[in-house]
Design a protein around this motif. Structure first.
Motif, PDB file in Angstrom:
ATOM      1  N   GLU A   1       0.814  -1.212   0.000  1.00 13.33           N
ATOM      2  CA  GLU A   1       0.000   0.000   0.000  1.00 13.33           C
ATOM      3  C   GLU A   1       0.854   1.272   0.000  1.00 13.33           C
ATOM      4  N   GLU A   2       1.925   1.307   0.773  1.00  7.79           N
ATOM      5  CA  GLU A   2       2.783   2.488   0.835  1.00  7.79           C
ATOM      6  C   GLU A   2       3.631   2.650  -0.427  1.00  7.79           C
ATOM      7  N   GLU A   3       4.136   1.549  -0.986  1.00  3.74           N
ATOM      8  CA  GLU A   3       5.018   1.614  -2.145  1.00  3.74           C
ATOM      9  C   GLU A   3       4.267   1.899  -3.441  1.00  3.74           C
ATOM     10  N   CYS A   4       3.046   1.431  -3.553  1.00  4.89           N
ATOM     11  CA  CYS A   4       2.285   1.529  -4.804  1.00  4.89           C
ATOM     12  C   CYS A   4       1.179   2.576  -4.685  1.00  4.89           C
ATOM     13  N   ARG A   5       1.565   3.794  -4.527  1.00  2.00           N
ATOM     14  CA  ARG A   5       0.578   4.873  -4.426  1.00  2.00           C
ATOM     15  C   ARG A   5      -0.007   5.168  -5.806  1.00  2.00           C
ATOM     16  N   PRO A   6      -1.281   5.561  -5.864  1.00  2.00           N
ATOM     17  CA  PRO A   6      -1.888   5.890  -7.159  1.00  2.00           C
ATOM     18  C   PRO A   6      -1.170   7.049  -7.852  1.00  2.00           C
ATOM     19  N   VAL A   7      -1.169   7.007  -9.173  1.00  2.00           N
ATOM     20  CA  VAL A   7      -0.551   8.045  -9.997  1.00  2.00           C
ATOM     21  C   VAL A   7      -1.653   8.659 -10.854  1.00  2.00           C
ATOM     22  N   ARG A   8      -1.705   9.997 -10.879  1.00  2.43           N
ATOM     23  CA  ARG A   8      -2.723  10.701 -11.662  1.00  2.43           C
ATOM     24  C   ARG A   8      -2.040  11.519 -12.747  1.00  2.43           C
ATOM     25  N   SER A   9      -2.590  11.445 -13.947  1.00  6.10           N
ATOM     26  CA  SER A   9      -2.033  12.210 -15.066  1.00  6.10           C
ATOM     27  C   SER A   9      -2.463  13.669 -14.979  1.00  6.10           C
TER      28      SER A   9
ATOM     29  N   ARG B   1      -5.046  11.539 -25.557  1.00  8.14           N
ATOM     30  CA  ARG B   1      -3.941  10.587 -25.447  1.00  8.14           C
ATOM     31  C   ARG B   1      -3.175  10.854 -24.156  1.00  8.14           C
ATOM     32  N   PHE B   2      -2.775   9.754 -23.509  1.00  6.95           N
ATOM     33  CA  PHE B   2      -2.036   9.861 -22.263  1.00  6.95           C
ATOM     34  C   PHE B   2      -0.802   8.984 -22.331  1.00  6.95           C
ATOM     35  N   SER B   3       0.294   9.499 -21.825  1.00  2.00           N
ATOM     36  CA  SER B   3       1.518   8.723 -21.657  1.00  2.00           C
ATOM     37  C   SER B   3       1.969   8.988 -20.227  1.00  2.00           C
ATOM     38  N   VAL B   4       1.651   8.050 -19.356  1.00  2.00           N
ATOM     39  CA  VAL B   4       1.911   8.237 -17.931  1.00  2.00           C
ATOM     40  C   VAL B   4       2.848   7.136 -17.452  1.00  2.00           C
ATOM     41  N   PRO B   5       4.148   7.437 -17.397  1.00  2.00           N
ATOM     42  CA  PRO B   5       5.058   6.401 -16.888  1.00  2.00           C
ATOM     43  C   PRO B   5       4.834   6.204 -15.392  1.00  2.00           C
ATOM     44  N   VAL B   6       4.767   4.952 -14.984  1.00  2.00           N
ATOM     45  CA  VAL B   6       4.562   4.622 -13.578  1.00  2.00           C
ATOM     46  C   VAL B   6       5.641   3.631 -13.161  1.00  2.00           C
ATOM     47  N   VAL B   7       6.335   3.957 -12.092  1.00  2.00           N
ATOM     48  CA  VAL B   7       7.357   3.062 -11.543  1.00  2.00           C
ATOM     49  C   VAL B   7       7.102   2.945 -10.052  1.00  2.00           C
ATOM     50  N   TRP B   8       6.903   1.727  -9.602  1.00  2.00           N
ATOM     51  CA  TRP B   8       6.778   1.462  -8.171  1.00  2.00           C
ATOM     52  C   TRP B   8       8.010   0.661  -7.779  1.00  2.00           C
ATOM     53  N   LEU B   9       8.800   1.197  -6.855  1.00  2.00           N
ATOM     54  CA  LEU B   9      10.022   0.525  -6.404  1.00  2.00           C
ATOM     55  C   LEU B   9       9.682  -0.440  -5.277  1.00  2.00           C
ATOM     56  N   LEU B  10       9.934  -1.717  -5.512  1.00  2.00           N
ATOM     57  CA  LEU B  10       9.546  -2.761  -4.563  1.00  2.00           C
ATOM     58  C   LEU B  10      10.749  -3.431  -3.923  1.00  2.00           C
ATOM     59  N   GLY B  11      11.874  -2.723  -3.851  1.00  2.00           N
ATOM     60  CA  GLY B  11      13.121  -3.312  -3.361  1.00  2.00           C
ATOM     61  C   GLY B  11      13.056  -3.936  -1.991  1.00  2.00           C
TER      62      GLY B  11
END
Length: 117
Positions: free
Chosen positions: A29-37, A47-57
């Motif tokens: 829940e903390e690492e994968c926060r929602p991303v809004r364009s 058209r949307f290009s929304v790069p999303v990176v969730w770091l799960l290290g």
């Protein structure tokens, strides 16, 4: 009048979030926060290009695999949100109507996924 109908709604945007189940929610829940364009004006195409990176290290491999195999990612397209949060039509709150697409990413974990043509 189509343009006056679009004037009643806020700009179109997408929100991308992880779909989490009871097993993975407490870990991700903390690492994968929602991303809004950013918003786009209404029109025939948005058209949307929304790069999303969730770091799960720091998340265990087992939890990450559980999420990828069984849950995945949700993309919400908000194109009918009213310009004002208090807008009500026919006694119904119209603040949250939106399209939803769900993607399970489990196929990415299989060796066969990369060999498809």
């Amino acid at each position: 009048n189509p343009s006056s109908a679009c004037d009643a709604f806020a700009d179109v945007f997408v929100q991308i979030r992880a779909e989490l189940g009871p097993t993975t929610k407490k870990w991700l829940e903390e690492e994968c926060r929602p991303v809004r364009s950013d918003g786009r004006p209404h029109g025939s195409v948005a058209r949307f290009s929304v790069p999303v990176v969730w770091l799960l290290g720091l998340v265990s491999g087992q939890v990450a695999r559980e999420w990828l195999q069984h849950e995945g990612v949700v993309v919400e397209v908000h194109d009918r949100d009213p310009r004002t949060a208090t807008e009500v039509r026919d006694g119904h709150d119209t603040a949250h109507p939106h399209g939803v697409a769900r993607f399970v990413l489990g196929e990415l974990l299989t060796a066969q996924a990369g060999s498809r043509a």
